[in-house]
Design a protein around this motif. Sequence first.
Motif, PDB file in Angstrom:
ATOM      1  N   GLY A  91       0.839  -1.196   0.000  1.00  0.00           N
ATOM      2  CA  GLY A  91       0.000   0.000   0.000  1.00  0.00           C
ATOM      3  C   GLY A  91       0.865   1.234   0.000  1.00  0.00           C
TER       4      GLY A  91
ATOM      5  N   ARG B 225      -2.876  -8.227   0.771  1.00  0.00           N
ATOM      6  CA  ARG B 225      -3.718  -7.405   1.632  1.00  0.00           C
ATOM      7  C   ARG B 225      -3.345  -5.949   1.408  1.00  0.00           C
TER       8      ARG B 225
ATOM      9  N   PRO C 181      -4.117  -2.807   3.610  1.00  0.00           N
ATOM     10  CA  PRO C 181      -4.799  -2.301   4.795  1.00  0.00           C
ATOM     11  C   PRO C 181      -5.232  -0.846   4.629  1.00  0.00           C
ATOM     12  N   ASP C 182      -6.217  -0.482   5.414  1.00  0.00           N
ATOM     13  CA  ASP C 182      -6.748   0.860   5.399  1.00  0.00           C
ATOM     14  C   ASP C 182      -5.937   1.702   6.388  1.00  0.00           C
ATOM     15  N   LEU C 183      -5.084   2.557   5.876  1.00  0.00           N
ATOM     16  CA  LEU C 183      -4.235   3.349   6.778  1.00  0.00           C
ATOM     17  C   LEU C 183      -4.406   4.830   6.455  1.00  0.00           C
ATOM     18  N   SER C 184      -4.334   5.645   7.489  1.00  0.00           N
ATOM     19  CA  SER C 184      -4.446   7.092   7.262  1.00  0.00           C
ATOM     20  C   SER C 184      -3.087   7.737   7.518  1.00  0.00           C
TER      21      SER C 184
ATOM     22  N   ASP D 144      -1.397   7.213  10.841  1.00  0.00           N
ATOM     23  CA  ASP D 144      -0.709   5.950  11.100  1.00  0.00           C
ATOM     24  C   ASP D 144       0.765   6.018  10.726  1.00  0.00           C
TER      25      ASP D 144
END
Lengths: 249, 320
Positions: free
Chosen positions: B61, B171, B173-176, B179
């Motif tokens: 990501g 995968r 992942p949903d990260l902002s 993070d």
Amino acid sequence: MNIFVCISHVPDSTTKVRVGPSGKEIDEEGVTFILNPYDEYAVEAALQMKEKQGGEVTAVCVGNDAVKETIRKALAMGVDKGLLIKAERSRDSFGIAHAIADTLRDRSPDVIFCGKQSIDYDSSQVAGMLGELLGFPSVSAIVGLEVDGDGNITLERDIEGGQEISKTKLPAVLSTDKGLNEPRYPKLQGIMAAKRKPIEETEAAPYENRVQVMEMRLPPAKDAGKIVGEGVDAVPELVKLLHEEAKVI
Amino acid sequence: MKAIVFVEQRDGNIKKSSCEAIHAAASRFGSCTAVVIGPDLGDAYAGLGAYGASKVIAVTGDGLENYSVTAYAKAFSGVVQELGADVVLFSATAMAKDLAPRVAIRLDAALASDCTELTVQGDEVIATRPVYAGKAFITVTLATPVKIFSLRPNVFTIGETSDAQAEVEKRAPDLSDDDFVVRVVETKMASGRKDVVEADVIVSGGRGMGAPENWRLIEELADVLDAATGASRAVVDAGWRPHAEQVGQTGKTVAPSLYIACGISGAIQHLAGMSSSKCIVAINKDPEAPIFKVADYGIIGDVMEVLPALTNEIKSVVGK
Ligand SMILES: Cc1cc2nc3c(=O)[nH]c(=O)nc-3n(C[C@H](O)[C@H](O)[C@@H](O)COP(=O)(O)OP(=O)(O)OC[C@H]3O[C@@H](n4cnc5c(N)ncnc54)[C@H](O)[C@@H]3O)c2cc1C
Ligand SMILES: Cc1cc2nc3c(=O)[nH]c(=O)nc-3n(C[C@H](O)[C@H](O)[C@H](O)COP(=O)(O)OP(=O)(O)OC[C@H]3O[C@@H](n4cnc5c(N)ncnc54)[C@H](O)[C@@H]3O)c2cc1C
């Protein structure tokens, strides 16, 4: 700046380790205790930060009354005050990190310094755990540190075969490695002043260890090796042994 | 027990010590899933099957190409929770020492660091780890449902490799931005020589080398052995050698197959960092030097004479 430095009270690095009667921990009889060597770099970093940015430095230790002598060593280096979080000495890293996080949460720390590792159990855990528990960024084993006026920090740490530069911002937990700075020696004046500096005491909540020690033992004694010989004449025999007996070359 | 291994990559290279951890997990728990965070390395991931990983989860990501302790802790813990693993292994590298404590808090799991043995007895996992710089060892069990162990590099083996391929899943992942509050902005790798903690052979020098310019003798021997160069604290503090080379209690802990100590007295704090080396050679002019007590082989003599002779002799034996 509200600066905290976590310190560990550890046996001197020349201590001969003997296992105590429980078979699970060392026999502390006759052992000299010192401020954890890595924490000296943490104390120095805290003092330098105060000198540049102003504020106050508090040395924090989780332990029993015996650790006060180690808190005094940090005070003698120039730390303003001590905070003893009273707890049994046998806590694992998580128990220590938890007690520190619970105590500091409401005291708005700007930065918390730790050593890279405590030279008794060598776990390298407290700093990272503390960061996660407080919701602060953490960077371990730093050998370089720069802070700007807005609380942005640039850090350098050693990794296998090189260095890594990272950026983060305050408040943060930082653990210090040898190479970051040269810790100052306490001066006589500092040692005298330390006697009058306050050490606040609080109680840690009860805790049961998660890392449970079943047994402590000494490493098997190693047989004294073989003196192959003296000077250059011994070299061919040594190489033969390394090649044929030890099979390492 | 379901085991997950955190696999470390830097710049697309998978760490050998992560492969040791995969083999340790597969041989103790039957199988394991490897989790790698970073750029998509395609085939390299399937290749982890060779060490015993049955599945690889590649977490990729934006921003994850470079290490960020906060983002990696969140992403990795998320995968462990999703898979419902009970045992998590790391190799105790610089990255793991930074990352594993945060993962432990996120998973509410106990962590045993830098283990040198790991055994399974029924449903207990028992780890052995050095304390007091290796002057004692403790055996520990972890009292939490999820248990995390980091393994000392170079102690566990990679075992016999096979040509098995692991199944690779992805995968994202949903990260902002939050993070990534800590992030690595630059990595500076020293060129050339291996790092002491990763090397299989180390040639190390102390005050008995006399002067920094005599390190060419250490380097020449290191070259023929493809070795890393190490140092005692005395010479690091004197500014002869960089901090990264220091071996000992306040330096690196190493466990190579061969450690050659040249002009090092063998102070207790130095021994702490190297006494678990498989074979130790000491060259020292003082027959009473404590280093001879831990050395497997010793030569009493002047490093200035013995080192060049040793380099030449090894050259003729290994044919370089
Ligand atoms: C009698 C005895 C029994 C023990 N029993 C156990 C046991 O059952 N299980 C177990 O896991 N451990 C046990 N311990 C070990 C104990 O956790 C260590 O002594 C403690 O110093 C933490 O070491 P660490 O390696 O976990 O810390 P690390 O994570 O390596 O420490 C890193 C840094 O955290 C800070 N820090 C560490 N300790 C403290 C502290 N007390 N107060 C403030 N800051 C600190 C310092 O800045 C230090 O440099 C026992 C110790 C003793 C003396
Ligand atoms: C808290 C603490 C932490 C420490 N941490 C570390 C650590 O991490 N690592 C570490 O190494 N030390 C550490 N030390 C320092 C340690 O105590 C010693 O001072 C140091 O290891 C000595 O280095 P040395 O062997 O190079 O030097 P010396 O002790 O001076 O030994 C030099 C040796 O070279 C031999 N010699 C001299 N000339 C020749 C020659 N021509 N040919 C062959 N041999 C020769 C001498 O006989 C002698 O044995 C620490 C100390 C403390 C207090």
